[in-house]
Write an enzyme that holds these catalytic residues in place. Sequence first.
Site, PDB file in Angstrom:
ATOM      1  CB  SER A  45      -1.027   0.099   1.162  1.00  0.00           C
ATOM      2  OG  SER A  45      -1.811   1.135   1.373  1.00  0.00           O
ATOM      3  CD  GLU A  46      -0.864   5.635  -3.206  1.00  0.00           C
ATOM      4  OE1 GLU A  46      -0.962   6.769  -3.211  1.00  0.00           O
ATOM      5  OE2 GLU A  46      -1.322   5.138  -4.201  1.00  0.00           O
ATOM      6  CG  ASN A  47      -1.700   4.128   2.939  1.00  0.00           C
ATOM      7  OD1 ASN A  47      -1.432   3.043   2.507  1.00  0.00           O
ATOM      8  ND2 ASN A  47      -2.629   3.876   3.929  1.00  0.00           N
ATOM      9  N   GLY A  48       2.256   3.168   2.939  1.00  0.00           N
ATOM     10  CA  GLY A  48       3.217   2.483   3.870  1.00  0.00           C
ATOM     11  C   GLY A  48       2.847   1.096   4.549  1.00  0.00           C
ATOM     12  CB  SER A  87       5.558   3.748   1.061  1.00  0.00           C
ATOM     13  OG  SER A  87       4.692   3.307   0.033  1.00  0.00           O
TER      14      SER A  87
END
Length: 231
Positions: A45-48, A87
């Site tokens: 997930s790009e938010n980490g 990320s």
Amino acid sequence: MDFREMIARRAALELSDGEVVNLGFGMPTAVANYIPPGVDVILQSENGCLLFGPTPKRGQQDADTGNAGGQPISLQPGASIFDLTTSFSIIRGGHVDTTILGALEVDQQGNIANWAMPIAPGKYSPGMGGAMDLVGGARKVVATLQHNDKKGASKVLKECQLPLTGKGVVDVIITDKAVFTVSAAGLVLKEVASGFTVADIRKLTEADFTVGDDLCEYRLGLDAEAAAAKE
């Protein structure tokens, strides 16, 4: 089954065992619930987050973890949570094998527009997020969207009209009516949803396309419960 579930199920079939896979905002987040049996992927997930799984049952969610849409996720053994800098180092560093993104428009050159809806002259919403990094960093880009808008106009175009997220980056287009691959010669129709014909798809699609020799009916994967029952 609504069109969102249909598209998410089909998009899950694009994944291969061992891949690092990014699931973008919107419909793609549901792909985590429909990964085929025997296919083990590392969801990012790009938010980490790395190594998350299906949506947890009510009461089992953790408010500190979420997908690109802020929805609850389940963490798999070995999962890790980290900041945005890490990320995007993964994304920009070319470590993502496949990204599945929502789209507002796609076209026959493999262009994608997925971030900007015009709200006033020269002003757009909601913003690009991490999509521009993903289409540049991932080795395979899958675009998911409804085939037509609420007025019936095609969203699979000869040329995108909205500001582009990426130029010539899309490999596969999955709608609620068809699946296309993007080749150097243009779009190739690979699958047609039940109840539609190739002629129907031509009427519903602005973009030009050829028909693949291996054209088949739109494929749908199993959901998590059906897969468990089968096992």
